[in-house]
Structure formats: structure tokens, C-alpha cells
Design an enzyme around this catalytic site. Structure first.
Site, PDB file in Angstrom:
ATOM      1  N   THR A  41      -4.080   2.214  -8.694  1.00 53.69           N
ATOM      2  CA  THR A  41      -5.201   3.142  -8.838  1.00 53.69           C
ATOM      3  C   THR A  41      -5.748   3.146 -10.262  1.00 53.69           C
ATOM      4  O   THR A  41      -5.016   2.837 -11.215  1.00 53.69           O
ATOM      5  CB  THR A  41      -4.717   4.563  -8.458  1.00 53.69           C
ATOM      6  N   ASP A  42      -7.006   3.563 -10.387  1.00 54.20           N
ATOM      7  CA  ASP A  42      -7.585   3.714 -11.737  1.00 54.20           C
ATOM      8  C   ASP A  42      -6.983   4.914 -12.470  1.00 54.20           C
ATOM      9  O   ASP A  42      -7.131   5.042 -13.686  1.00 54.20           O
ATOM     10  CB  ASP A  42      -9.114   3.841 -11.665  1.00 54.20           C
ATOM     11  N   GLU A  43      -6.287   5.792 -11.714  1.00 59.06           N
ATOM     12  CA  GLU A  43      -5.805   7.033 -12.333  1.00 59.06           C
ATOM     13  C   GLU A  43      -4.719   6.773 -13.375  1.00 59.06           C
ATOM     14  O   GLU A  43      -4.439   7.636 -14.210  1.00 59.06           O
ATOM     15  CB  GLU A  43      -5.328   8.017 -11.256  1.00 59.06           C
ATOM     16  N   ASN A  60     -18.220  15.846  -8.551  1.00 62.41           N
ATOM     17  CA  ASN A  60     -17.750  16.367  -7.256  1.00 62.41           C
ATOM     18  C   ASN A  60     -18.828  17.210  -6.589  1.00 62.41           C
ATOM     19  O   ASN A  60     -19.004  17.152  -5.370  1.00 62.41           O
ATOM     20  CB  ASN A  60     -16.469  17.188  -7.451  1.00 62.41           C
ATOM     21  N   PHE A 119       0.827  -1.210   0.000  1.00 63.53           N
ATOM     22  CA  PHE A 119       0.000   0.000   0.000  1.00 63.53           C
ATOM     23  C   PHE A 119       0.864   1.264   0.000  1.00 63.53           C
ATOM     24  O   PHE A 119       0.374   2.343  -0.343  1.00 63.53           O
ATOM     25  CB  PHE A 119      -0.865   0.068   1.272  1.00 63.53           C
ATOM     26  N   LYS A 167       2.569   6.088 -10.124  1.00 63.23           N
ATOM     27  CA  LYS A 167       1.895   4.813  -9.851  1.00 63.23           C
ATOM     28  C   LYS A 167       1.968   3.917 -11.103  1.00 63.23           C
ATOM     29  O   LYS A 167       2.167   2.712 -10.997  1.00 63.23           O
ATOM     30  CB  LYS A 167       0.432   5.038  -9.454  1.00 63.23           C
ATOM     31  N   PRO A 203      -4.460  22.083 -11.852  1.00 60.81           N
ATOM     32  CA  PRO A 203      -3.818  21.999 -13.174  1.00 60.81           C
ATOM     33  C   PRO A 203      -3.894  20.570 -13.717  1.00 60.81           C
ATOM     34  O   PRO A 203      -3.636  19.611 -12.985  1.00 60.81           O
ATOM     35  CB  PRO A 203      -2.352  22.382 -12.893  1.00 60.81           C
ATOM     36  N   THR A 223       9.326   7.438  -3.569  1.00 56.04           N
ATOM     37  CA  THR A 223       8.614   6.319  -2.922  1.00 56.04           C
ATOM     38  C   THR A 223       7.924   5.420  -3.936  1.00 56.04           C
ATOM     39  O   THR A 223       8.098   4.198  -3.932  1.00 56.04           O
ATOM     40  CB  THR A 223       7.599   6.868  -1.898  1.00 56.04           C
ATOM     41  N   TYR A 282       1.415  12.115  -9.765  1.00 61.41           N
ATOM     42  CA  TYR A 282       0.989  10.959  -8.937  1.00 61.41           C
ATOM     43  C   TYR A 282       0.688   9.749  -9.816  1.00 61.41           C
ATOM     44  O   TYR A 282       1.245   8.667  -9.619  1.00 61.41           O
ATOM     45  CB  TYR A 282      -0.246  11.332  -8.103  1.00 61.41           C
TER      46      TYR A 282
HETATM   47  P1  NAD Z   1      -2.228   7.306   2.364  1.00 62.77           P
HETATM   48  O1  NAD Z   1      -1.472   8.467   1.811  1.00 62.77           O
HETATM   49  O2  NAD Z   1      -3.352   7.541   3.316  1.00 62.77           O
HETATM   50  O3  NAD Z   1      -1.215   6.305   3.112  1.00 62.77           O
HETATM   51  C1  NAD Z   1       0.040   5.982   2.586  1.00 62.77           C
HETATM   52  C2  NAD Z   1       0.864   5.333   3.701  1.00 62.77           C
HETATM   53  O4  NAD Z   1       2.135   4.951   3.149  1.00 62.77           O
HETATM   54  C3  NAD Z   1       1.151   6.279   4.874  1.00 62.77           C
HETATM   55  O5  NAD Z   1       0.942   5.613   6.099  1.00 62.77           O
HETATM   56  C4  NAD Z   1       2.622   6.638   4.686  1.00 62.77           C
HETATM   57  O6  NAD Z   1       3.295   6.916   5.916  1.00 62.77           O
HETATM   58  C5  NAD Z   1       3.169   5.381   4.031  1.00 62.77           C
HETATM   59  N1  NAD Z   1       4.371   5.628   3.236  1.00 62.77           N
HETATM   60  C6  NAD Z   1       4.564   6.646   2.350  1.00 62.77           C
HETATM   61  N2  NAD Z   1       5.813   6.545   1.845  1.00 62.77           N
HETATM   62  C7  NAD Z   1       6.377   5.432   2.393  1.00 62.77           C
HETATM   63  C8  NAD Z   1       7.634   4.808   2.235  1.00 62.77           C
HETATM   64  N3  NAD Z   1       8.588   5.301   1.426  1.00 62.77           N
HETATM   65  N4  NAD Z   1       7.891   3.678   2.940  1.00 62.77           N
HETATM   66  C9  NAD Z   1       6.949   3.172   3.796  1.00 62.77           C
HETATM   67  N5  NAD Z   1       5.758   3.749   3.991  1.00 62.77           N
HETATM   68  C10 NAD Z   1       5.477   4.859   3.288  1.00 62.77           C
HETATM   69  O7  NAD Z   1      -2.699   6.495   1.089  1.00 62.77           O
HETATM   70  P2  NAD Z   1      -3.985   5.574   0.881  1.00 62.77           P
HETATM   71  O8  NAD Z   1      -5.105   6.402   0.423  1.00 62.77           O
HETATM   72  O9  NAD Z   1      -4.143   4.695   2.070  1.00 62.77           O
HETATM   73  O10 NAD Z   1      -3.505   4.701  -0.362  1.00 62.77           O
HETATM   74  C11 NAD Z   1      -2.840   3.446  -0.174  1.00 62.77           C
HETATM   75  C12 NAD Z   1      -2.509   2.871  -1.537  1.00 62.77           C
HETATM   76  O11 NAD Z   1      -3.707   2.702  -2.286  1.00 62.77           O
HETATM   77  C13 NAD Z   1      -1.601   3.769  -2.377  1.00 62.77           C
HETATM   78  O12 NAD Z   1      -0.692   2.936  -3.060  1.00 62.77           O
HETATM   79  C14 NAD Z   1      -2.551   4.443  -3.354  1.00 62.77           C
HETATM   80  O13 NAD Z   1      -1.902   4.767  -4.560  1.00 62.77           O
HETATM   81  C15 NAD Z   1      -3.581   3.350  -3.552  1.00 62.77           C
HETATM   82  N6  NAD Z   1      -4.941   3.814  -3.913  1.00 62.77           N
HETATM   83  C16 NAD Z   1      -5.559   4.780  -3.167  1.00 62.77           C
HETATM   84  C17 NAD Z   1      -6.851   5.169  -3.498  1.00 62.77           C
HETATM   85  C18 NAD Z   1      -7.586   6.200  -2.680  1.00 62.77           C
HETATM   86  O14 NAD Z   1      -8.679   6.619  -3.085  1.00 62.77           O
HETATM   87  N7  NAD Z   1      -7.084   6.630  -1.522  1.00 62.77           N
HETATM   88  C19 NAD Z   1      -7.507   4.574  -4.580  1.00 62.77           C
HETATM   89  C20 NAD Z   1      -6.839   3.583  -5.310  1.00 62.77           C
HETATM   90  C21 NAD Z   1      -5.553   3.199  -4.957  1.00 62.77           C
HETATM   91  P1  TYD Z   2      -9.151  13.822  -4.325  1.00 58.54           P
HETATM   92  O1  TYD Z   2      -9.923  13.407  -3.114  1.00 58.54           O
HETATM   93  O2  TYD Z   2      -7.909  14.628  -4.140  1.00 58.54           O
HETATM   94  O3  TYD Z   2      -8.857  12.492  -5.137  1.00 58.54           O
HETATM   95  P2  TYD Z   2      -8.279  12.318  -6.673  1.00 58.54           P
HETATM   96  O4  TYD Z   2      -7.713  13.595  -7.122  1.00 58.54           O
HETATM   97  O5  TYD Z   2      -7.230  11.267  -6.474  1.00 58.54           O
HETATM   98  O6  TYD Z   2      -9.442  11.849  -7.486  1.00 58.54           O
HETATM   99  O7  TYD Z   2     -10.122  14.638  -5.255  1.00 58.54           O
HETATM  100  C1  TYD Z   2     -11.357  14.083  -5.706  1.00 58.54           C
HETATM  101  C2  TYD Z   2     -11.969  15.082  -6.671  1.00 58.54           C
HETATM  102  O8  TYD Z   2     -12.365  16.251  -5.936  1.00 58.54           O
HETATM  103  C3  TYD Z   2     -11.013  15.569  -7.737  1.00 58.54           C
HETATM  104  O9  TYD Z   2     -11.733  15.761  -8.945  1.00 58.54           O
HETATM  105  C4  TYD Z   2     -10.509  16.899  -7.209  1.00 58.54           C
HETATM  106  C5  TYD Z   2     -11.695  17.416  -6.421  1.00 58.54           C
HETATM  107  N1  TYD Z   2     -11.394  18.239  -5.233  1.00 58.54           N
HETATM  108  C6  TYD Z   2     -12.072  19.440  -5.045  1.00 58.54           C
HETATM  109  O10 TYD Z   2     -12.928  19.846  -5.872  1.00 58.54           O
HETATM  110  N2  TYD Z   2     -11.808  20.171  -3.928  1.00 58.54           N
HETATM  111  C7  TYD Z   2     -10.891  19.771  -2.993  1.00 58.54           C
HETATM  112  O11 TYD Z   2     -10.668  20.507  -1.991  1.00 58.54           O
HETATM  113  C8  TYD Z   2     -10.209  18.535  -3.198  1.00 58.54           C
HETATM  114  C9  TYD Z   2      -9.186  18.057  -2.205  1.00 58.54           C
HETATM  115  C10 TYD Z   2     -10.499  17.794  -4.335  1.00 58.54           C
END
Ligand code: NAD
Ligand code: TYD
Length: 352
Positions: free
Chosen positions: A132-134, A257, A79, A162, A291, A98, A158
Site C-alpha cells: 500500500t501507499d500508506e 473525502n 494479497f 504492511k 486518531p 497476519t 495497519y
Molecule cells: P480485504 O480485507 O478485502 O481482503 C483480505 C483477504 O485476506 C480476506 O479474504 C481475508 O479472509 C484474507 N486473509 C486475512 N488474513 C489472512 C490470513 N492470515 N491467511 C490467509 N488469508 C487471510 O483486503 P483488500 O482490500 O482486498 O486488500 C488486499 C491487499 O491489498 C492487502 O494486502 C492490502 O494491504 C493491499 N492494498 C489494499 C488497498 C485497498 O485500497 N483496499 C490498497 C493498496 C493495497
Molecule cells: P478507508 O476507506 O478506511 O481507507 P484508508 O483509511 O485506508 O485510506 O478511508 C478512506 C478515507 O475516508 C480516510 O481518510 C478515512 C475516511 N473515512 C471517513 O471519513 N468515514 C468513514 O466512515 C470511513 C470508513 C472512512
């Protein structure tokens, strides 16, 4: 036991809770504790002998190699990542370090360990990479949701980092035979989500009487999945996924959003009305767009449903209601995060 990286973050911590709630297999949790890593999140399992936390960077290959040799996990779930698009725009360095270099070092440590295993351990070992889907880029309004065969077209630092990590993971399977699995999931939401992402920002700003910032016109679309459903998908892929394969994970909950923010306001109007009796929607504020803002993401999760019989349990309506209620009920956690005091927690709690 299994080894989880990034288990003090949003999804990793939810995954550990979910894992320990349904089986007794121990979890080694490796996390660097960046700003997004929060040990207070893990309070709920403090003292649970099945959880072992180790502060470490996935880029520290020597340390990872020794941890793998000592603990001999049967699977790694990766993760750990820098995860916030806006931060990647202002400072991409950590994302490359990272997500790309860190994943590379982790893969090398794991490959070294895995190559020395006995034949049956080698066969059953798994490296599950969470993505991620991104990585698939941005969809046109009428474009079909992303399948696993969509081209990679990442647009932000980002998503590019990924995508790079996904390619490394794929190559380590193709070239060295490392038994990998990859999941590409849509936007998650739920408890312990760090308040820099849209949903927690909006909930916490609303109750703090602050503006609710919407980038651009708010018509961008994300496909939301409740975090516990993501965790069940990861468990399922780990258990039954075909080595070398990718699985898209999503809940078919496409929302603009503006819709997401309006829904949160409506739930808050009901659960914790404003003192002046007006709606939280009055706090909505349109701000400058991000952006390179991707317009739309949507996931086609039919492969996971068809081949591994996985389905989400929450709709957006049920999941967002639970999420808003969780933030209202967990002010200690949110206060620690918004004041930054959670960053002192490791020192206070664990000494050195
Ligand atoms: P998050 O930012 O909340 O957590 C990331 C964690 O990784 C943190 O605890 C951080 O301390 C740790 N970390 C960062 N760099 C590190 C390193 N070099 N070594 C060890 N630990 C490190 O992220 P999240 O939202 O929990 O996402 C987890 C994973 O899921 C990520 O890989 C992200 O790309 C993927 N993901 C997230 C989402 C989402 O909507 N949040 C969706 C799809 C995939
Ligand atoms: P975010 O939660 O940062 O996830 P991601 O960019 O990975 O999809 O943002 C979700 C959507 O919401 C994205 O289209 C950007 C928008 N957004 C806002 O409109 N306002 C905000 O303050 C933030 C953080 C995101």
C-alpha cells in the site's frame, strides 16, 4: 498455475476474475476467510475448473509447504492481510499476526519450496507482494506524490504492519535471492468492496437512509484507483517487472473525502433518487476524526508507466459511476454482507 493468497477478499477476488477472463492458467486461492473473506463473492466462478479454493492461514507454514509441493505454482501473489485502518487502531494484534508473522511464515514456506526447484524453474519463479501507499506516511498539501524511493514513515498499526511485511519481502530477496516483486498501490474502489471502507459505507448507508459518516472535516485526500486497473498493473508487474524492484501503482485521482462523498450522492440522486426528492447530501454527517488520521496520500506511478507501459483505463468519474451502479445492481451480495449471512456461506455451501 499461480497461487493467490487472500483471494476471497476485495482485491484478490477481483484479481482472480480478471486473471481468468483473459487466460487459462489455473489459480490456487488460499484464504483464511476472516470477516473480510467472502466466498459468495466467488460465486461467479463456481464450477470453473481453473479455480481451486483452499481455506488456510498464510501463517500455517507446514500446510503452505505441502500445498506448494503438491501444486507447484510458478508464482505467488500475496494479497492476504488485515486491511482496515480503523480496525487496526482498535485491535492491532491480528495485523501483527497476519501482516507480519503471517508474511514471514509464507516467505519461509516459499523459500523452502523455491530452493528445491530446478535451475530454470527457480529463475522464472516470482513472489509478488501486494502493498500500500500508506507505508510512506502522510503528505503535506504541497508535497510531491510518493515515488518508490520515498522513506517509509508508516503512522497507523495497519501501515506499520504492511511496512514490516514489505521489509521482510525485501530482505528475503536481498539475503536469499528469492525472486520478489512489490507493488505499493493507492486506495482501491470498485465491486465487492467490504462495507467498512469509505466508498461502500457511503453508498450503502445512503440507500438505507442512514447518516454518511465523514471523519473530522473531510478534507483528507486519498488517490483513488479503480480495482480493475490495479489488477491490470499486477498482471503487468508479474509478467515484466524486474526482480527485486518495487512499483508504485496509482491513477492520479486525488480527491478529498468530502468530494468523494458528494460525488457519490450526486450519482445516487440521478440513478436512484430519494423518495422525498431531496439530495443524499443531506445525510452527510461529520463525526469524530480517526486518531492519527493521515492527511494526504498520492502516488507517482511514472516508473510503472515508463518501464512497463502500464496505464489505468478508468478516471475517477467513470470508475465511481460503475461502482455505484454495481452496488445498486447487486443487492443480494450487499444484503448478505450487511446482515452477516455471508459468514454462514462456507458451511452451507461446502459442508465441513
Ligand atoms: P480485504 O480485507 O478485502 O481482503 C483480505 C483477504 O485476506 C480476506 O479474504 C481475508 O479472509 C484474507 N486473509 C486475512 N488474513 C489472512 C490470513 N492470515 N491467511 C490467509 N488469508 C487471510 O483486503 P483488500 O482490500 O482486498 O486488500 C488486499 C491487499 O491489498 C492487502 O494486502 C492490502 O494491504 C493491499 N492494498 C489494499 C488497498 C485497498 O485500497 N483496499 C490498497 C493498496 C493495497
Ligand atoms: P478507508 O476507506 O478506511 O481507507 P484508508 O483509511 O485506508 O485510506 O478511508 C478512506 C478515507 O475516508 C480516510 O481518510 C478515512 C475516511 N473515512 C471517513 O471519513 N468515514 C468513514 O466512515 C470511513 C470508513 C472512512
Amino acid at each position: 498455475m499461480i497461487l493467490v493468497t487472500g483471494g476471497a477478499g476485495f482485491i484478490g477476488a477481483n484479481f482472480i476474475f480478471d486473471w481468468l477472463s483473459i487466460n487459462n492458467e489455473a489459480v490456487i486461492n488460499i484464504d483464511k476467510l476472516t470477516y473480510a473473506g467472502n466466498l459468495q463473492t466467488l460465486n461467479a466462478i463456481e464450477g470453473d475448473g481453473r479455480h481451486h479454493f483452499i481455506r488456510a492461514d498464510i501463517g500455517n507454514r507446514a500446510l503452505l509447504s505441502s500445498l506448494l509441493a503438491k501444486h507447484r505454482p510458478r508464482a505467488i501473489i500475496n494479497f492476504a492481510a488485515e486491511s482496515h485502518v480503523d480496525r487496526s487502531i482498535y485491535g492491532p494484534d491480528e495485523f501483527i499476526q497476519t501482516n507480519v508473522v503471517g508474511t514471514f511464515n509464507l516467505l519461509e514456506a516459499v523459500r523452502g519450496h523455491w530452493s528445491g526447484l530446478a535451475k530454470d524453474e527457480k529463475t522464472s519463479f516470482r513472489f509478488l507482494h501486494i502493498s500500500t501507499d500508506e507505508v510512506y506516511g502522510s503528505l503535506a498539501p504541497d508535497g510531491a506524490p510518493f515515488t518508490e524511493t520515498n522513506r517509509y514513515e508508516p503512522n497507523s498499526p495497519y501501515s506499520a504492519s504492511k511496512a514490516a511485511s514489505d521489509h521482510l519481502v525485501r530482505a528475503w530477496h536481498h539475503t536469499y535471492g528469492l525472486p520478489i516483486l512489490t507493488t505499493n498501490c493507492s486506495n482501491n474502489y470498485g465491486p465487492y468492496h467490504f462495507p467498512e471502507k469509505l466508498i461502500p459505507v457511503v453508498i450503502l448507508n445512503a440507500i438505507a437512509s442512514k447518516p454518511l459518516p465523514i471523519y473530522g472535516d473531510g478534507q483528507q485526500i486519498r488517490d483513488w484507483l479503480y480495482v480493475k486497473d490495479h489488477c491490470s498493473a499486477i498482471r503487468r508487474v508479474l509478467e515484466a517487472g524486474k526482480v527485486g524492484e518495487t512499483y508504485n501503482v496509482g491513477g492520479s485521482n486525488e480527491k478529498t473525502n468530502l468530494d468523494v462523498v458528494s460525488t457519490i450522492c450526486t450519482i445516487l440522486d440521478e440513478l436512484q433518487p430519494r423518495n422525498d426528492g431531496r439530495s443524499y447530501t443531506e445525510q452527510i454527517t461529520f463525526v469524530a476524526d480517526r486518531p492519527g488520521h493521515d492527511h494526504r496520500y498520492a502516488i507517482d506511478a511514472r516508473k510503472l508507466e515508463r518501464e512497463l507501459d502500464w496505464r489505468p483505463t478508468e478516471t475517477f468519474d467513470t470508475g465511481i459511476r460503475k461502482t455505484v451502479a454495481w452496488y445498486l445492481a447487486n443487492q443480494e451480495w450487499t444484503d448478505a454482507v450487511t446482515t452477516g449471512s455471508y459468514r454462514q456461506w462456507p458451511g452451507t455451501h461446502y459442508g465441513d
